[in-house]
Each structure stands twice: as structure tokens, then as C-alpha cells.
Design a protein around this motif. Structure first.
Motif, PDB file in Angstrom:
ATOM      1  N   ASN A  17     -14.101  -7.189  -0.049  1.00 15.57           N
ATOM      2  CA  ASN A  17     -13.362  -7.699   1.104  1.00 15.57           C
ATOM      3  C   ASN A  17     -11.897  -7.947   0.760  1.00 15.57           C
ATOM      4  OD1 ASN A  17     -13.507 -10.108  -0.357  1.00 15.57           O
ATOM      5  ND2 ASN A  17     -14.929 -11.106   1.049  1.00 15.57           N
ATOM      6  N   HIS A  20     -10.075  -4.591   1.149  1.00 15.28           N
ATOM      7  CA  HIS A  20      -9.882  -4.274   2.565  1.00 15.28           C
ATOM      8  C   HIS A  20      -8.730  -5.085   3.157  1.00 15.28           C
ATOM      9  CE1 HIS A  20     -10.672  -4.430   6.900  1.00 15.28           C
ATOM     10  NE2 HIS A  20     -11.319  -3.295   6.759  1.00 15.28           N
ATOM     11  N   ARG A  23      -5.277  -4.094   1.765  1.00 20.00           N
ATOM     12  CA  ARG A  23      -4.856  -2.795   2.323  1.00 20.00           C
ATOM     13  C   ARG A  23      -4.385  -2.957   3.770  1.00 20.00           C
ATOM     14  NH1 ARG A  23      -4.852  -1.526  -2.249  1.00 20.00           N
ATOM     15  NH2 ARG A  23      -6.174  -0.041  -3.359  1.00 20.00           N
ATOM     16  N   HIS A 116     -17.561  -7.573  10.198  1.00 17.41           N
ATOM     17  CA  HIS A 116     -18.197  -6.527   9.409  1.00 17.41           C
ATOM     18  C   HIS A 116     -19.714  -6.660   9.360  1.00 17.41           C
ATOM     19  CE1 HIS A 116     -14.494  -4.957   7.016  1.00 17.41           C
ATOM     20  NE2 HIS A 116     -14.157  -5.348   8.239  1.00 17.41           N
ATOM     21  N   ILE A 143     -16.442  -2.241  12.252  1.00 16.05           N
ATOM     22  CA  ILE A 143     -16.258  -1.078  11.387  1.00 16.05           C
ATOM     23  C   ILE A 143     -17.163   0.099  11.728  1.00 16.05           C
ATOM     24  CG2 ILE A 143     -15.236  -2.253   9.416  1.00 16.05           C
ATOM     25  CD1 ILE A 143     -18.044  -2.505   8.220  1.00 16.05           C
ATOM     26  N   ASP A 168     -13.590   1.812   8.050  1.00 17.72           N
ATOM     27  CA  ASP A 168     -12.771   1.624   6.854  1.00 17.72           C
ATOM     28  C   ASP A 168     -11.971   2.889   6.582  1.00 17.72           C
ATOM     29  OD1 ASP A 168     -13.329  -1.004   6.219  1.00 17.72           O
ATOM     30  OD2 ASP A 168     -15.174  -0.497   5.187  1.00 17.72           O
ATOM     31  N   MET A 287     -16.033   1.624   1.755  1.00 22.94           N
ATOM     32  CA  MET A 287     -14.673   2.089   1.464  1.00 22.94           C
ATOM     33  C   MET A 287     -14.665   3.221   0.454  1.00 22.94           C
ATOM     34  SD  MET A 287     -12.095  -1.170   1.491  1.00 22.94           S
ATOM     35  CE  MET A 287     -13.194  -2.261   0.608  1.00 22.94           C
ATOM     36  N   TRP A 359      -5.189   3.855   6.296  1.00 28.86           N
ATOM     37  CA  TRP A 359      -4.984   2.437   6.604  1.00 28.86           C
ATOM     38  C   TRP A 359      -3.852   2.264   7.613  1.00 28.86           C
ATOM     39  CZ3 TRP A 359      -8.719  -0.675   5.668  1.00 28.86           C
ATOM     40  CH2 TRP A 359      -9.526  -0.518   4.531  1.00 28.86           C
ATOM     41  N   ARG A 362      -5.137   2.933  10.987  1.00 31.09           N
ATOM     42  CA  ARG A 362      -6.012   1.834  11.404  1.00 31.09           C
ATOM     43  C   ARG A 362      -5.196   0.635  11.871  1.00 31.09           C
ATOM     44  NH1 ARG A 362      -9.393  -2.652   9.842  1.00 31.09           N
ATOM     45  NH2 ARG A 362     -11.576  -2.245  10.418  1.00 31.09           N
TER      46      ARG A 362
END
Length: 370
Positions: A17, A20, A23, A116, A143, A168, A287, A359, A362
Motif C-alpha cells: 500500500n 501505491h 506512486r 481496495h 481497483i 493499479d 501491482m 500512474w 490514473r
């Protein structure tokens, strides 16, 4: 936009986590937003969290300790986070995976709640339902489509939740910033089969060991795992063609991928987090799969509905039933013998990441229209 990212875990840490969240904060910064991360003090002794995670932007990280890891402790920390947000200047948007801090600060600014998994450990009962009913809830980010369906079913309410599915991701590979890796242990002429990720129950580590037993001509490299989980598997393995590398800083992982001919994602039907605290197999979006794809590696993965949301058999990977060891062995033999197939699958996987799963993309998607 000024964004406060609220995280109840530690930075830096050995947990996924943290990767994530760092990022995402990096991607928000790259998009021109002013981001501050609110986390707990690090559980990993890295001196520089930005170098440890390999992020490009040095956004502020405010560490707010938790007096104890109970609901009462999380609520006390949440109040401290709220006070700090007010002192720092209320941001334009709250974003996070910390339901306690989001609940405590939900009246301060519009907020995005990222989920998540379905949670049954929050207290008091009904707090997540109350959070999702807050008038300043702008969006719920999940996700996987499987999680979106289950979340809507769990909280039907008077109308549908404002849910966005955002899998992800991975960063595009920059060879200029990838450090060189010393030669891996094992035989230089043996095909190298890689696995990158934690060694928790349900991640298929027993399947990898059985594959190594059946395929003694291949070397298997497992990168990742907390010391206790690494010791558990390493002591029970005893095979000369299996090499456990242990946890590595996320910034160091890109150096490993080019050494692997094939990479594995052998998730089982039930997948657990650290200490078997949660079972997340129905909703997981690993990921490592996206990182494999970004590096153009050839993937063999478990044929599970949630992974089929991203993976396509014979297009960007090969899929095998998670319990069929014969199918996995056949897939590895086929790929090792067919370089053209390996290259075609890996190239298509890389193309899809660059097109759909970065990323930065996203970050733009989860904030679109806010």
C-alpha cells in the motif's frame, strides 16, 4: 489543486500500500497538483522515502503517529489529522484510503475515498456506510470491476455510489534511471523464471516451488517478502534451483526484470494480506502484473475472473488454472522454447500499459471533473 492524501499506514514500509500511495502522490505532483501526504511514521529504516520508493517529486510527507492500532487509536489519530489539516490550510480536495481520517475531516472539503477491499474491521459498525453518505463525497475509486459490484451491493442506498474503476498501474520504464544489477545467483545458461512480490498465503509460492521441483533445468528467482515469510518458505524449500532474494526497495526492482525470461503471477483463488488479516482474492489488482507488463516481460498468470479484467490469454500473457500444476509446467516449457512468442506477448503487454495503465493517466482519471 491542493490535495491532502490521507493514509493510515506508515511511510516508508515494506507493504504494497505504501508503493501505491507514493506512486499516486508522485503522479498527482507530475500533473501539477500540490500534494501533501499524511501518514504514520515509517516502519522501514530508509533514510530517504523518496529515494526508497523511486519517486520523482518530493511532495511533503506529514507523519502523524497512531497511539495504538485499535479503532479508538485510529479515531484519536484521525482527530489529530483533522487539526493538522486546519493548521496547514484546508486543501481543495481530500483523497485517501483512510476511512477514519476521511470521516473526521469530511466536513472540511470535498473528498475521494479509494477502496481496495470490503472492510469488516471498522468500528463503530456502520462507519463506512456513514462515510459514503456524507454530502461532500465526490467519488469512490476502486481497483477492479468485481469490487465495484460488491461495494454497490453492500451499500445500495437511495441511489448508486459515484464509483470509478481505476486499476493499479506502473510507470513507463526509463532505462536511464535503472541501476545495474550484479549477476544473479544460479546457472548463467539456465532459463530464469521470476516472481516479484510478497510471499503471503495465497500468492502461489507453493506452486512456484513445485514448478521448480518439476523443472530442474530452470532457475527460479523470488524477489520480495518480509523476513519472517522468506524464512518460512526458504527453510521448507531446499531446492538448489530456487533463489530467494528477500525484500528490496521498490526503487531497486526495475533492475531485476530484464534478467527474467518469464515472470509468474500465480495467485490462488483465496489471497491473503500480511498476517492473514484480510482475504482479498476476489478483488485484487496486483501491482506486480502491471510492472511486469511495463517491462515487456512474458507473463504466466492464474486464470481468475478478476485478473481477466486486465490479462488476455494468448494476447498479453498465458493464463493457467491456479491449481493445475501440469498446465503451468507446460506453459513454461512452451515459452522457454519459443522466443518469438515470448517477445510478442511481452511487447503487447508493454503497449497496453503505456496506452491504458500508467500512474499519470490514473491520476488524471480519478480527478477528472472534480
Amino acid at each position: 489543486m491542493r490535495i491532502a492524501y490521507l493514509h493510515s499506514g506508515s511511510i516508508p514500509s515494506v507493504f504494497a500500500n505504501g508503493v501505491h500511495i507514493m506512486r499516486m502522490c508522485d503522479a498527482f505532483s507530475a500533473a501539477g497538483h500540490e500534494v501533501t501526504l499524511y501518514a504514520t511514521p515509517g516502519s522501514h529504516p530508509a533514510d530517504d522515502p523518496y529515494a526508497y520508493y523511486g519517486v520523482r517529486h518530493r511532495f511533503p510527507v506529514r507523519r502523524v503517529p497512531c497511539p495504538d492500532y485499535t479503532p479508538a487509536g485510529y479515531w484519536k489519530r484521525a482527530e489529530a489529522v483533522r487539526d493538522l489539516l486546519i493548521r496547514d490550510g484546508v486543501p481543495d480536495l481530500l483523497y485517501g484510503r483512510d476511512p477514519y481520517s476521511l470521516s473526521a475531516a469530511a466536513d472540511l472539503a470535498p473528498f475521494v475515498y479509494e477502496v481496495h477491499q470490503l472492510r469488516d474491521d471498522l468500528a463503530p459498525a456502520g462507519m463506512e456506510r456513514d462515510l459514503l453518505a456524507q454530502p461532500r463525497l465526490a467519488r469512490v475509486v476502486v481497483i477492479t470491476h468485481a469490487l465495484a459490484r460488491d461495494l454497490q451491493a453492500a451499500y445500495p442506498g437511495p441511489g448508486p455510489l459515484p464509483v470509478l474503476v481505476a486499476p493499479d498501474c506502473a510507470d513507463p520504464v526509463d532505462p536511464a534511471t535503472t541501476t545495474a544489477l550484479p549477476e544473479l545467483p544460479g546457472r548463467p545458461d539456465a532459463p530464469r523464471i521470476g516472481y516479484v512480490g510478497h510471499l503471503y498465503d495465497g500468492r502461489g509460492i507453493d506452486l512456484i516451488i513445485e514448478l521448480a521441483r518439476r523443472l530442474p533445468g530452470f532457475d527460479f528467482h523470488l524477489v520480495g517478502g518480509t523476513p519472517e515469510y522468506r524464512a518460512r518458505w526458504e527453510e521448507s524449500c531446499g531446492l538448489p534451483n530456487v533463489h530467494f532474494h528477500g525484500h528490496r526497495p521498490p526503487a531497486d526492482l526495475p533492475a531485476y526484470y530484464p534478467h527474467f525470461d518469464v515472470v509468474l503471477a500465480p495467485h490462488q483463488r483465496k489471497v491473503y494480506t500480511w498476517g492473514n488479516l484480510f482475504e482479498i482474492g476476489r478483488w485484487t489488482s496486483p501491482m506486480k502484473i502491471f510492472e511486469y507488463m511495463a517491462h515487456g516481460r512474458t507473463i504466466v498468470a492464474s486464470d481468475l475472473p478478476v485478473l481477466r479484467e486486465v490479462l488476455q490469454d494468448g494476447v498479453n500473457c498465458l493464463l493457467c488454472p491456479p491449481e493445475d500444476i501440469d498446465a503451468w509446467a507446460a506453459a513454461l516449457n512452451r515459452l522457454v522454447a519459443d522466443e518469438a512468442l515470448r517477445r510478442a506477448l511481452g511487447d503487447e503487454a508493454r503497449r497496453q500499459v503505456l496506452d491504458r495503465y500508467t500512474w499519470r493517466r490514473r491520476a488524471d482519471d480519478v480527478l477528472a471533473g472534480l
